[in-house]
Scaffold this motif. Structure first.
Motif, PDB file in Angstrom:
ATOM      1  N   SER A  54       9.282 -23.752  59.102  1.00  0.00           N
ATOM      2  CA  SER A  54       8.693 -22.898  58.426  1.00  0.00           C
ATOM      3  C   SER A  54       8.344 -20.796  58.735  1.00  0.00           C
ATOM      4  O   SER A  54       8.119 -20.342  57.968  1.00  0.00           O
ATOM      5  CB  SER A  54       7.303 -22.996  58.187  1.00  0.00           C
ATOM      6  OG  SER A  54       6.295 -22.742  59.160  1.00  0.00           O
ATOM      7  N   LYS A  55       8.376 -20.408  60.339  1.00  0.00           N
ATOM      8  CA  LYS A  55       8.782 -19.380  61.026  1.00  0.00           C
ATOM      9  C   LYS A  55       9.642 -18.642  60.571  1.00  0.00           C
ATOM     10  O   LYS A  55      10.628 -17.973  61.010  1.00  0.00           O
ATOM     11  CB  LYS A  55       8.096 -18.597  61.966  1.00  0.00           C
ATOM     12  CG  LYS A  55       6.676 -19.031  62.242  1.00  0.00           C
ATOM     13  CD  LYS A  55       5.936 -19.482  63.659  1.00  0.00           C
ATOM     14  CE  LYS A  55       6.482 -18.640  64.318  1.00  0.00           C
ATOM     15  NZ  LYS A  55       5.519 -17.788  64.973  1.00  0.00           N
ATOM     16  N   GLN A  56      11.201 -19.233  59.613  1.00  0.00           N
ATOM     17  CA  GLN A  56      12.907 -18.618  59.758  1.00  0.00           C
ATOM     18  C   GLN A  56      12.969 -18.674  60.909  1.00  0.00           C
ATOM     19  O   GLN A  56      14.067 -18.237  60.888  1.00  0.00           O
ATOM     20  CB  GLN A  56      12.454 -17.474  59.151  1.00  0.00           C
ATOM     21  CG  GLN A  56      11.578 -17.561  57.599  1.00  0.00           C
ATOM     22  CD  GLN A  56      12.040 -18.206  56.867  1.00  0.00           C
ATOM     23  OE1 GLN A  56      13.272 -18.894  56.534  1.00  0.00           O
ATOM     24  NE2 GLN A  56      10.719 -18.801  55.879  1.00  0.00           N
ATOM     25  N   LEU A  57      12.550 -19.879  61.962  1.00  0.00           N
ATOM     26  CA  LEU A  57      13.223 -19.628  63.373  1.00  0.00           C
ATOM     27  C   LEU A  57      14.673 -20.993  62.834  1.00  0.00           C
ATOM     28  O   LEU A  57      14.275 -21.955  62.457  1.00  0.00           O
ATOM     29  CB  LEU A  57      12.563 -19.885  64.115  1.00  0.00           C
ATOM     30  CG  LEU A  57      11.520 -18.438  64.035  1.00  0.00           C
ATOM     31  CD1 LEU A  57       9.947 -19.637  65.355  1.00  0.00           C
ATOM     32  CD2 LEU A  57      12.165 -18.145  65.108  1.00  0.00           C
ATOM     33  N   LYS A  58      15.164 -21.252  64.522  1.00  0.00           N
ATOM     34  CA  LYS A  58      16.394 -21.800  64.143  1.00  0.00           C
ATOM     35  C   LYS A  58      15.937 -22.369  65.392  1.00  0.00           C
ATOM     36  O   LYS A  58      15.319 -22.342  66.242  1.00  0.00           O
ATOM     37  CB  LYS A  58      17.668 -21.130  64.823  1.00  0.00           C
ATOM     38  CG  LYS A  58      18.294 -20.331  63.574  1.00  0.00           C
ATOM     39  CD  LYS A  58      20.230 -19.972  63.288  1.00  0.00           C
ATOM     40  CE  LYS A  58      19.670 -18.819  63.910  1.00  0.00           C
ATOM     41  NZ  LYS A  58      21.114 -18.089  64.045  1.00  0.00           N
ATOM     42  N   VAL A  59      15.874 -23.968  64.810  1.00  0.00           N
ATOM     43  CA  VAL A  59      16.072 -24.926  66.322  1.00  0.00           C
ATOM     44  C   VAL A  59      16.835 -26.198  66.527  1.00  0.00           C
ATOM     45  O   VAL A  59      17.100 -26.612  65.352  1.00  0.00           O
ATOM     46  CB  VAL A  59      14.587 -25.720  66.053  1.00  0.00           C
ATOM     47  CG1 VAL A  59      13.871 -26.919  66.666  1.00  0.00           C
ATOM     48  CG2 VAL A  59      13.157 -24.957  64.908  1.00  0.00           C
ATOM     49  N   LYS A  60      16.765 -26.382  67.693  1.00  0.00           N
ATOM     50  CA  LYS A  60      17.560 -27.510  67.824  1.00  0.00           C
ATOM     51  C   LYS A  60      17.166 -28.116  68.799  1.00  0.00           C
ATOM     52  O   LYS A  60      16.072 -28.339  69.663  1.00  0.00           O
ATOM     53  CB  LYS A  60      18.748 -27.092  68.865  1.00  0.00           C
ATOM     54  CG  LYS A  60      20.237 -26.465  68.701  1.00  0.00           C
ATOM     55  CD  LYS A  60      21.081 -26.465  69.850  1.00  0.00           C
ATOM     56  CE  LYS A  60      22.746 -25.817  68.645  1.00  0.00           C
ATOM     57  NZ  LYS A  60      23.313 -25.027  70.511  1.00  0.00           N
ATOM     58  N   PHE A  61      16.541 -29.907  68.172  1.00  0.00           N
ATOM     59  CA  PHE A  61      16.380 -30.438  68.521  1.00  0.00           C
ATOM     60  C   PHE A  61      16.454 -31.957  68.842  1.00  0.00           C
ATOM     61  O   PHE A  61      17.384 -32.394  68.170  1.00  0.00           O
ATOM     62  CB  PHE A  61      14.746 -31.145  67.326  1.00  0.00           C
ATOM     63  CG  PHE A  61      14.045 -31.918  67.413  1.00  0.00           C
ATOM     64  CD1 PHE A  61      13.697 -32.867  68.406  1.00  0.00           C
ATOM     65  CD2 PHE A  61      12.699 -31.448  67.523  1.00  0.00           C
ATOM     66  CE1 PHE A  61      13.093 -33.699  68.429  1.00  0.00           C
ATOM     67  CE2 PHE A  61      11.448 -32.204  67.420  1.00  0.00           C
ATOM     68  CZ  PHE A  61      11.843 -33.338  68.050  1.00  0.00           C
ATOM     69  N   VAL A  62      16.519 -31.718  70.055  1.00  0.00           N
ATOM     70  CA  VAL A  62      17.581 -33.480  70.578  1.00  0.00           C
ATOM     71  C   VAL A  62      16.191 -34.196  70.941  1.00  0.00           C
ATOM     72  O   VAL A  62      14.929 -34.043  72.097  1.00  0.00           O
ATOM     73  CB  VAL A  62      18.419 -33.235  71.714  1.00  0.00           C
ATOM     74  CG1 VAL A  62      19.188 -34.119  72.651  1.00  0.00           C
ATOM     75  CG2 VAL A  62      19.074 -31.835  71.678  1.00  0.00           C
ATOM     76  N   GLN A  63      15.999 -35.542  70.498  1.00  0.00           N
ATOM     77  CA  GLN A  63      16.052 -36.267  71.551  1.00  0.00           C
ATOM     78  C   GLN A  63      16.750 -37.744  71.444  1.00  0.00           C
ATOM     79  O   GLN A  63      17.572 -38.622  70.859  1.00  0.00           O
ATOM     80  CB  GLN A  63      14.303 -37.376  70.516  1.00  0.00           C
ATOM     81  CG  GLN A  63      13.431 -38.384  70.569  1.00  0.00           C
ATOM     82  CD  GLN A  63      12.562 -38.915  69.895  1.00  0.00           C
ATOM     83  OE1 GLN A  63      12.937 -38.156  68.804  1.00  0.00           O
ATOM     84  NE2 GLN A  63      11.396 -39.222  69.694  1.00  0.00           N
ATOM     85  N   ASN A  64      15.762 -38.551  73.210  1.00  0.00           N
ATOM     86  CA  ASN A  64      17.219 -38.941  73.112  1.00  0.00           C
ATOM     87  C   ASN A  64      16.786 -40.435  72.970  1.00  0.00           C
ATOM     88  O   ASN A  64      15.340 -41.306  72.499  1.00  0.00           O
ATOM     89  CB  ASN A  64      17.336 -39.339  74.873  1.00  0.00           C
ATOM     90  CG  ASN A  64      15.803 -39.458  75.680  1.00  0.00           C
ATOM     91  OD1 ASN A  64      15.292 -38.805  75.603  1.00  0.00           O
ATOM     92  ND2 ASN A  64      16.136 -40.612  76.523  1.00  0.00           N
ATOM     93  N   PHE A  65      17.908 -41.720  72.665  1.00  0.00           N
ATOM     94  CA  PHE A  65      17.163 -42.737  73.108  1.00  0.00           C
ATOM     95  C   PHE A  65      18.237 -43.328  74.608  1.00  0.00           C
ATOM     96  O   PHE A  65      19.062 -43.748  75.208  1.00  0.00           O
ATOM     97  CB  PHE A  65      18.080 -43.933  72.016  1.00  0.00           C
ATOM     98  CG  PHE A  65      17.646 -43.810  71.208  1.00  0.00           C
ATOM     99  CD1 PHE A  65      15.934 -44.552  70.410  1.00  0.00           C
ATOM    100  CD2 PHE A  65      17.985 -43.220  69.937  1.00  0.00           C
ATOM    101  CE1 PHE A  65      15.358 -44.087  68.675  1.00  0.00           C
ATOM    102  CE2 PHE A  65      17.067 -43.084  68.258  1.00  0.00           C
ATOM    103  CZ  PHE A  65      16.846 -43.831  68.458  1.00  0.00           C
TER     104      PHE A  65
END
Ligand SMILES: [Zn+2]
Ligand SMILES: [Zn+2]
Length: 463
Positions: A54-65
């Motif tokens: 929402s702050k116009q930032l780019k995010v890379k989000f990783v969640q493992n199994f």
């Protein structure tokens, strides 16, 4: 954004550059149904994700199994099925729950078994650098070689050693050492230059974090039960491998207590996500999970759930009042500053160690004032045009999602409401009431009667 850092015990500024903000969230070991503790963790990190976007930032989000583990193998043996059947079942269940909780889809979910090659590469390098050694049982990380061990959990090596002595493996050089690899010739196993077997839990996360996000990661998250030993061990092996800092900021979500008692298998008070959603609906669960500071314990009690549900009812009401404003062009109050100030105040709370509890209470005050205006017929077209887009931004940040009707359904509802108001004008209240009940049953909507036969509706999430 200022975040309290478990590692440095101080408030750290999240450094924002042009690149992506890299978040690694320790995922679940897929051997059983996910519970409300997992729900809290994903909701907290989903809101962090949403807030940064929402702050116009780019995010890379990783969640493992973690889809290979002794617990998974044990379960597959007891059910006499392949271990993959176990892991696939619970991965599906988890992803279904995440989707019902309205968790953003822009998350990459790697599986440990797809990354074994890279784990072996890291282990090889750790052996070469003398951080790890091979015994007949497995390959171990030599904790005393890593001088910063304990920096995250602030544990002294004496207290760790006392705990580690319970797990006595005579082939370990030191009780503190932990397994990077466990030798086994029983399937499932993978080949390595040192013998067949399977990875230890900690190396799985180091490998997936480094492979998919590089180093350092900006934020490494998980439940606070992972601080020791899991995250301490992740730091030790990752930093020994790369020579660099592994994660800049560590963010841990607190545990969930059920009626003031710790949730645990032995007490038998585990609440599954499916059960919680079925009983209370996803939005109520979200509100509950955001109503405590992320690092503090969360109390899952009937009264907190009832309170969260009544908040959700207020939000639904507000949404529909803004959706169907009073058709005049007046502006009975100064809406733009009012709404923008609330949004700024929500941002302020999030900037201050991601205080969702405070942000949510600011939002609820806003909702309550708007509902008040609505009851005075003050939500006009002009007001709605100003407030509704800002209100929607707030809903987006919290990940709350109001149920809506399709166009076809809306058309049908409008016809029925028209007919009902004809009955009301003729004082045929029994007939008008039948329509109200029918609409509730058919579409799950409740009618709101305003002045001059202006009737609107709201769709109410079950239960
Ligand atoms: Zn992990
Ligand atoms: Zn981790």
């Amino acid at each position: 954004m200022k975040l309290y850092n478990t590692l440095s015990k101080k408030v750290d500024e999240l450094q924002i550059n042009d690149n992506h903000i890299k978040i690694y969230l320790c995922g679940i070991t897929v051997y059983d149904e996910s519970h409300i503790g997992h729900a809290r963790t994903i909701i907290v990190f989903d809101v962090l994700h949403r807030y940064l976007l929402s702050k116009q930032l780019k995010v890379k989000f990783v969640q493992n199994f973690t889809d290979i583990d002794d617990k998974i193998i044990k379960k597959s043996k007891s059910l006499n099925i392949d271990y993959k059947e176990v892991s696939q079942k619970y991965i599906k269940q988890y992803l279904d729950a995440a989707s019902r909780l309205n968790v953003l889809e822009e998350i990459h979910y790697p599986k440990a078994t797809d990354n074994i090659k890279y784990m072996i590469e890291i282990i090889k390098s750790l052996i070469d650098k003398n951080y790890a050694y091979v015994t007949v049982h497995g390959i171990y990380f030599q904790v005393k070689k890593f001088s910063h061990y304990g920096k995250l959990s602030k544990k002294t090596s004496d207290s760790i050693e006392a705990g580690a002595r319970i797990d006595v493996d005579p082939t370990k050089r030191d009780p503190l050492d932990f397994a990077l690899w466990k030798f086994s010739s029983e399937p499932p196993f993978w080949k390595t230059p040192w013998g067949t077997g399977r990875p230890g839990w900690h190396i799985e996360c180091s490998a997936m974090a480094l492979k998919y996000l590089g180093n350092p990661i900006d934020i490494h998250g998980g439940g606070n039960d992972l601080i020791f030993p899991h995250h301490e061990n992740e730091i030790a092996q990752s930093e020994s491998f790369t020579g660099n800092e592994f994660a800049k900021i560590w963010m841990h979500s607190g545990m969930v207590n059920i009626n003031s008692e710790k949730m645990s298998k032995s007490v038998g008070n585990i609440i599954s996500i499916d059960h919680a959603i079925h009983k209370w609906g996803p939005n109520t669960i979200r509100i509950l999970c955001l109503s405590a500071h992320y690092s503090k314990p969360l109390e899952y009690t009937l009264s907190n759930l009832v309170e969260s549900q009544s908040k959700w009812r207020m939000i639904e009401n507000c949404f529909y009042e803004l959706q169907f404003p009073n058709p005049t062009n007046e502006e009975p109050f100064e809406a733009l500053n009012f709404s923008q100030n609330v949004l700024a105040s929500i941002h302020n709370d999030m900037e201050n160690d991601f205080n969702t509890a405070s942000a949510l209470s600011v939002f609820m005050k806003f909702v309550s004032e708007l509902n008040n205006y609505a009851s005075k017929e003050h939500i006009t077209i002009n007001i709605s045009n100003i407030v509704f887009p800002i209100f929607r931004k707030m809903l987006y940040i919290f990940g709350l999602k109001v149920l809506e009707l399709s166009n076809e359904e809306t058309f049908d509802v409008k016809n029925h409401i028209f007919q009902r108001n004809v009955f009301r004008k003729n004082k045929e209240f029994k007939k008008s009431d039948i329509i109200r009940v029918k609409l509730k049953e058919k579409y799950g909507i409740e009618l709101i009667d305003h002045k001059n036969y202006r009737t609107i509706w709201k769709k109410v999430e079950k239960p």
